[in-house]
Design a protein around this motif. Structure first.
Motif, mmCIF file in Angstrom:
data_model
loop_
_atom_site.group_PDB
_atom_site.id
_atom_site.type_symbol
_atom_site.label_atom_id
_atom_site.label_comp_id
_atom_site.label_asym_id
_atom_site.label_seq_id
_atom_site.Cartn_x
_atom_site.Cartn_y
_atom_site.Cartn_z
ATOM 1 N N ALA A 149 0.080 2.550 20.230
ATOM 2 C CA ALA A 149 0.710 2.841 18.933
ATOM 3 C C ALA A 149 1.786 3.892 19.074
ATOM 4 C CB ALA A 149 -0.358 3.303 17.936
ATOM 5 N N VAL A 150 1.581 4.852 19.954
ATOM 6 C CA VAL A 150 2.559 5.913 20.190
ATOM 7 C C VAL A 150 2.860 5.928 21.689
ATOM 8 C CG1 VAL A 150 3.038 8.381 20.067
ATOM 9 C CG2 VAL A 150 1.718 7.281 18.253
ATOM 10 N N VAL A 151 4.107 5.791 22.014
ATOM 11 C CA VAL A 151 4.528 5.770 23.412
ATOM 12 C C VAL A 151 5.267 7.051 23.730
ATOM 13 C CG1 VAL A 151 5.915 4.572 25.138
ATOM 14 C CG2 VAL A 151 4.708 3.263 23.382
ATOM 15 N N GLU A 152 4.880 7.675 24.817
ATOM 16 C CA GLU A 152 5.618 8.858 25.249
ATOM 17 C C GLU A 152 7.029 8.433 25.622
ATOM 18 O OE1 GLU A 152 4.821 12.649 28.087
ATOM 19 O OE2 GLU A 152 4.325 10.678 28.907
ATOM 20 N N PRO A 153 8.048 9.020 24.984
ATOM 21 C CA PRO A 153 9.422 8.615 25.313
ATOM 22 C C PRO A 153 9.717 8.840 26.783
ATOM 23 C CG PRO A 153 9.386 9.982 23.339
ATOM 24 C CD PRO A 153 8.018 10.048 23.954
ATOM 25 N N PRO A 154 10.491 7.933 27.396
ATOM 26 C CA PRO A 154 10.860 8.142 28.795
ATOM 27 C C PRO A 154 11.662 9.423 28.959
ATOM 28 C CG PRO A 154 12.196 6.418 27.799
ATOM 29 C CD PRO A 154 11.122 6.742 26.823
ATOM 30 N N LEU A 155 11.598 9.995 30.139
ATOM 31 C CA LEU A 155 12.321 11.234 30.406
ATOM 32 C C LEU A 155 13.795 10.926 30.591
ATOM 33 C CD1 LEU A 155 9.866 13.078 32.799
ATOM 34 C CD2 LEU A 155 10.383 13.624 30.420
ATOM 35 N N ARG A 192 14.089 -3.276 22.896
ATOM 36 C CA ARG A 192 13.003 -3.936 22.168
ATOM 37 C C ARG A 192 11.927 -2.926 21.781
ATOM 38 N NH1 ARG A 192 11.405 -7.055 25.963
ATOM 39 N NH2 ARG A 192 12.846 -8.755 25.496
ATOM 40 N N HIS A 193 11.572 -2.077 22.731
ATOM 41 C CA HIS A 193 10.514 -1.091 22.458
ATOM 42 C C HIS A 193 10.904 -0.148 21.323
ATOM 43 C CE1 HIS A 193 7.698 2.186 22.917
ATOM 44 N NE2 HIS A 193 8.702 3.013 23.167
ATOM 45 N N PHE A 194 12.111 0.427 21.404
ATOM 46 C CA PHE A 194 12.484 1.405 20.386
ATOM 47 C C PHE A 194 12.796 0.737 19.046
ATOM 48 C CE2 PHE A 194 13.326 4.179 24.126
ATOM 49 C CZ PHE A 194 12.449 5.197 23.773
ATOM 50 N N SER A 195 13.212 -0.525 19.054
ATOM 51 C CA SER A 195 13.388 -1.251 17.790
ATOM 52 C C SER A 195 12.049 -1.418 17.087
ATOM 53 C CB SER A 195 14.030 -2.614 18.047
ATOM 54 O OG SER A 195 15.338 -2.483 18.536
ATOM 55 N N ARG A 196 11.036 -1.828 17.843
ATOM 56 C CA ARG A 196 9.701 -1.985 17.262
ATOM 57 C C ARG A 196 9.143 -0.632 16.828
ATOM 58 N NH1 ARG A 196 7.150 -6.072 21.841
ATOM 59 N NH2 ARG A 196 8.146 -7.991 21.105
ATOM 60 N N LEU A 197 9.338 0.364 17.666
ATOM 61 C CA LEU A 197 8.833 1.694 17.330
ATOM 62 C C LEU A 197 9.493 2.215 16.057
ATOM 63 C CD1 LEU A 197 6.891 3.837 18.456
ATOM 64 C CD2 LEU A 197 8.842 4.853 19.643
ATOM 65 N N LEU A 198 10.806 1.995 15.929
ATOM 66 C CA LEU A 198 11.510 2.440 14.728
ATOM 67 C C LEU A 198 10.988 1.714 13.497
ATOM 68 C CD1 LEU A 198 13.759 3.996 13.284
ATOM 69 C CD2 LEU A 198 15.337 2.151 13.922
ATOM 70 N N ALA A 199 10.795 0.399 13.608
ATOM 71 C CA ALA A 199 10.293 -0.366 12.459
ATOM 72 C C ALA A 199 8.902 0.114 12.050
ATOM 73 C CB ALA A 199 10.270 -1.853 12.801
ATOM 74 N N GLY A 200 8.035 0.335 13.056
ATOM 75 C CA GLY A 200 6.686 0.781 12.745
ATOM 76 C C GLY A 200 6.653 2.171 12.141
ATOM 77 N N ARG A 201 7.431 3.083 12.695
ATOM 78 C CA ARG A 201 7.431 4.447 12.160
ATOM 79 C C ARG A 201 8.086 4.507 10.787
ATOM 80 N NH1 ARG A 201 8.763 8.173 17.551
ATOM 81 N NH2 ARG A 201 6.736 7.842 18.556
ATOM 82 N N THR A 202 9.111 3.684 10.571
ATOM 83 C CA THR A 202 9.732 3.648 9.237
ATOM 84 C C THR A 202 8.722 3.176 8.206
ATOM 85 O OG1 THR A 202 11.907 3.200 10.214
ATOM 86 C CG2 THR A 202 11.624 2.690 7.884
ATOM 87 N N ARG A 203 7.928 2.185 8.586
ATOM 88 C CA ARG A 203 6.940 1.624 7.663
ATOM 89 C C ARG A 203 5.799 2.586 7.388
ATOM 90 N NH1 ARG A 203 5.975 -2.327 10.484
ATOM 91 N NH2 ARG A 203 4.029 -1.657 11.481
ATOM 92 N N THR A 204 5.323 3.265 8.438
ATOM 93 C CA THR A 204 4.138 4.111 8.266
ATOM 94 C C THR A 204 4.460 5.562 7.948
ATOM 95 O OG1 THR A 204 4.068 4.506 10.660
ATOM 96 C CG2 THR A 204 2.784 2.647 9.796
ATOM 97 N N LEU A 205 5.576 6.083 8.471
ATOM 98 C CA LEU A 205 5.899 7.499 8.301
ATOM 99 C C LEU A 205 7.052 7.751 7.339
ATOM 100 C CD1 LEU A 205 5.693 8.591 12.052
ATOM 101 C CD2 LEU A 205 3.897 8.742 10.312
ATOM 102 N N GLY A 206 7.883 6.732 7.109
ATOM 103 C CA GLY A 206 9.052 6.914 6.264
ATOM 104 C C GLY A 206 10.319 7.043 7.101
ATOM 105 N N PRO A 207 11.486 6.755 6.524
ATOM 106 C CA PRO A 207 12.737 6.704 7.301
ATOM 107 C C PRO A 207 13.220 8.058 7.804
ATOM 108 C CG PRO A 207 13.175 6.419 4.958
ATOM 109 C CD PRO A 207 11.691 6.372 5.115
ATOM 110 N N GLU A 208 12.785 9.169 7.191
ATOM 111 C CA GLU A 208 13.303 10.472 7.608
ATOM 112 C C GLU A 208 12.239 11.363 8.237
ATOM 113 O OE1 GLU A 208 15.735 12.523 4.848
ATOM 114 O OE2 GLU A 208 17.302 10.997 4.904
ATOM 115 N N HIS A 209 11.116 10.774 8.612
ATOM 116 C CA HIS A 209 10.122 11.554 9.355
ATOM 117 C C HIS A 209 10.713 11.906 10.721
ATOM 118 C CE1 HIS A 209 6.451 12.512 11.601
ATOM 119 N NE2 HIS A 209 5.865 12.709 10.426
ATOM 120 N N PRO A 210 10.436 13.104 11.250
ATOM 121 C CA PRO A 210 10.999 13.477 12.554
ATOM 122 C C PRO A 210 10.729 12.468 13.657
ATOM 123 C CG PRO A 210 10.068 15.408 11.492
ATOM 124 C CD PRO A 210 9.712 14.240 10.620
#
Length: 648
Positions: A149-155, A192-210
């Protein structure tokens, strides 16, 4: 994947069956004894095979499972589970890093108390299935499908290390694979990963969550890496104000996104002025992060490059020395950011000392090859910068050799329609014309234009500029009427795509005026010049080089129409302005000096014409060399007016 469980109550067996069905419905190849029981089995051998071959063994918690797995029931109670547990304990003992292999699962009717002690029920992760749906078993499904559900961003190495513009067409911000298939896979997977992550976080956390804004920042970053600068720019245009509102203007992530916005803007449109924005950002970076922070150093690199573009490069070379020294001190000589800083410094050193600049660039290419490999993206793009620098020093043959050697390697890595490859093809087309093959240049720009239309669109500035180069190189073999029509078509395209007040549009307008003059229609040409010059003065400014060049062309048109006195006065005024702005021996200044001297002779003052042309001849000979056409033209004019001044 194998499911190990105790056959106790009917309810428990039914829940195990539902778990098995849920897993298989989600593309997980789960194995259960119920499916194998339809035929006669050697069960100890079957169980041993399943455990040995399984990547993951689910150990389903229950009171009976724990007792039998720990050997606390009689030998005749649950022989199957006792056998499986013995095999699991032995495998766990042999490979005690097997937490990912042996996974305890608690079904809805059970508790953590049913987990055997050797599976560490209190100190290791336990997976609870609330019900037999995707939501109820989400944690377990994510584990088995490797979709956390949460992926550590690559360095990543920061917002961007891409240095667009004159000094560096583009350099990847993170060392990328040298193999094209792997390169494309990395970019595609991360998009693909960050597109899905953005969609999921927008849905669950809101568009302006950090966390949502962080996902969008990384999506913008990889969108840029794919070559889609405009979409990346759109992302950053939303991220910067949002992070400013949520995190504050001085937050390091806000500062990072501000740099990303500037880089995307200049890559999408190199005409965008950003020096003041970078100056403000650099002040904020130093105040918040300190001079030695990587983010600050990147902003500094970009700022001094744009500062050099806006000023005489020799006046800011000391800044490049300071920049490289601070990189070496803070990051070390082998860091990629340090190599990029050296690239920028060497590029601008080339302006004042071509030999030293090219030698410094060659050194950086060699070091990049040693660190990352000769076919790595970073190495190839620094090679491209070296080729462009070679071209600008006038060694067209060597530049063409470098471009020709580089193109198939960059295409192999990025594909023939990637933005960076399209830029390289533009360089190759231009050098073809500079080597004397104007028709070949037109052909190459035509092929490039077709691909740019497909990739960027017909109205993109880069695409429009290929149309301009086609018109430019056509003038060497087409008649003036044909060239005029090409520039008229270009002007129409610029007005539609870029706008009537755009600098490229006004430059095309000046070209229309010039080629109208060359067809002999001086009245129409002067009218076109008046419109173009007015637009340039309003847009670029009265002292901009393009404005002054258009004024000189207009003066030449006025002279050709027979108005020698007005033309001479304009040339005199331009000579003073150009020498003040660019120097007495600047190419454009020397053109104005030639016109002023020659027209002064036509006006009856042959002595002044002779004296001024004598000075000009020595300057052109010193600056351009004896083989230059302008030197020969000046020599002939000098001989003519000397002959007239001496009484013929």
């Amino acid at each position: 994947m194998f499911i190990s469980y105790a056959q106790e109550s009917p309810r428990h067996r039914d829940e195990v069956r539902q778990l098995w069905e849920l897993l298989r419905c989600n593309n997980i190849d789960a194995k259960l004894d119920l499916a194998a029981a339809h035929q006669r089995q050697d069960w100890p051998l079957w169980m041993a095979d399943q455990i040995r071959e399984a990547d993951v063994v689910l150990c389903v918690a229950s009171a009976a499972y724990r007792k039998r797995a720990e050997g606390r029931e009689g030998p005749d109670a649950g022989r199957g589970v006792q056998w499986e547990a013995r095999l699991i304990r032995d495998a766990f003992y042999a490979h005690q890093d097997g937490l990912a292999t042996f996974v305890p699962v608690v079904l809805p009717s059970e508790t953590r108390a049913g987990i055997p002690d050797f599976l560490s029920p209190n100190s290791a992760t336990v997976y609870h299935v609330r019900d037999f749906s995707v939501d109820g078993a989400e944690e377990l499904l994510r584990l088995l499908l490797n979709r956390p559900a949460v992926v550590e961003p690559p360095l990543l190495r920061g917002a961007f290390d891409l240095l667009s513009g004159t000094a560096a067409a583009a350099i990847a911000d993170e060392p990328m694979p040298g193999d094209r298939t792997e390169h494309v896979r990395v970019i595609t997977d991360r998009l693909r990963h960050f597109s899905r992550l953005l969609a999921g976080r927008t849905r669950t956390l809101g568009p302006e969550h950090p966390e949502t804004l962080s996902a969008r920042h990384h999506l913008a970053h990889w969108t840029y890496q794919s070559g889609d600068y405009e979409t990346a720019l759109d992302h950053f245009a939303e991220i910067v104000p949002a992070r400013t509102r949520v995190l504050g203007a001085d937050h390091p992530l806000t500062l990072c996104s501000r740099l990303g916005l500037v880089i995307c803007a200049t890559s999408a449109d190199p005409m965008v002025p950003v020096t003041h924005h970078l100056e403000d950002l650099l002040e904020d970076d130093i105040r918040v992060l300190g001079l030695s922070d990587r983010q600050t150093l990147r902003t500094w690199s970009y700022f001094v490059e744009w500062l050099a573009k806006a000023n005489e490069p020799g006046h800011v070379l000391y800044q490049f020395d300071d920049l490289v020294a601070e990189h070496l001190r803070a990051l070390g000589p082998d860091d990629l950011d340090t190599l990029y800083a050296r690239v920028i410094a060497a590029w601008w050193l080339r302006v004042v000392d071509p030999e030293a600049g090219l030698a410094a660039l060659s050194d950086v290419v060699a070091e990049a090859g040693r660190h990352y490999g000769a076919e790595h993206q970073s190495t190839l793009l620094i090679e491209n910068i070296l080729a462009k620098a070679t071209q600008l020093t006038g060694d067209f043959d060597e530049a063409a050799r470098r471009y020709t050697f580089l193109r198939p390697r960059l295409e192999q890595l990025l594909g023939d329609t990637h933005r960076l490859v399209l830029d390289l093809r533009c360089d190759i087309a231009e050098i073809t014309g500079l080597l004397g093959d104007a028709a070949g240049a037109v052909r190459l720009f035509g092929d490039l234009h077709a691909d740019q239309v497909n990739v960027l669109g017909g109205g993109h500035r880069t695409t429009v500029r290929s149309v301009e180069r086609i018109a430019h190189w056509s003038k060497y073999f087409d008649d003036p009427e044909t060239v005029l029509r090409k520039y008229q078509a270009l002007l129409l395209l610029c007005r539609q795509a870029l706008g009537p007040g755009d600098e490229d549009t006004l430059t095309a307008w000046a070209q229309v005026a010039m080629w109208t003059r060359r067809t002999g229609d001086h009245v129409t040409a002067l009218r076109e010049y008046a419109g173009a010059i007015a637009g340039l003065e309003s847009t670029a400014g009265p002292e901009h080089r393009l404005t002054l060049a258009a004024r000189l062309d207009s003066a030449e048109c006025r002279y050709a129409s027979g108005d020698v006195r007005t033309a001479r006065n304009e040339a005199a005024a331009l000579t003073g302005e150009l020498s003040r702005l660019f120097g007495w021996c600047d190419e454009l200044t020397m053109s104005a000096r030639y016109d002023h001297a020659d027209w002064t002779g036509v006006g009856g003052d042959a002595v002044s014409a002779r004296d001024w042309l004598a000075d000009l001849f020595h300057d052109r000979l010193r600056v351009l060399g004896s083989d230059a056409d302008d030197v020969e033209l000046t020599r002939q004019a000098l001989e003519h007016w000397a002959w007239v001044a001496n009484g013929r």
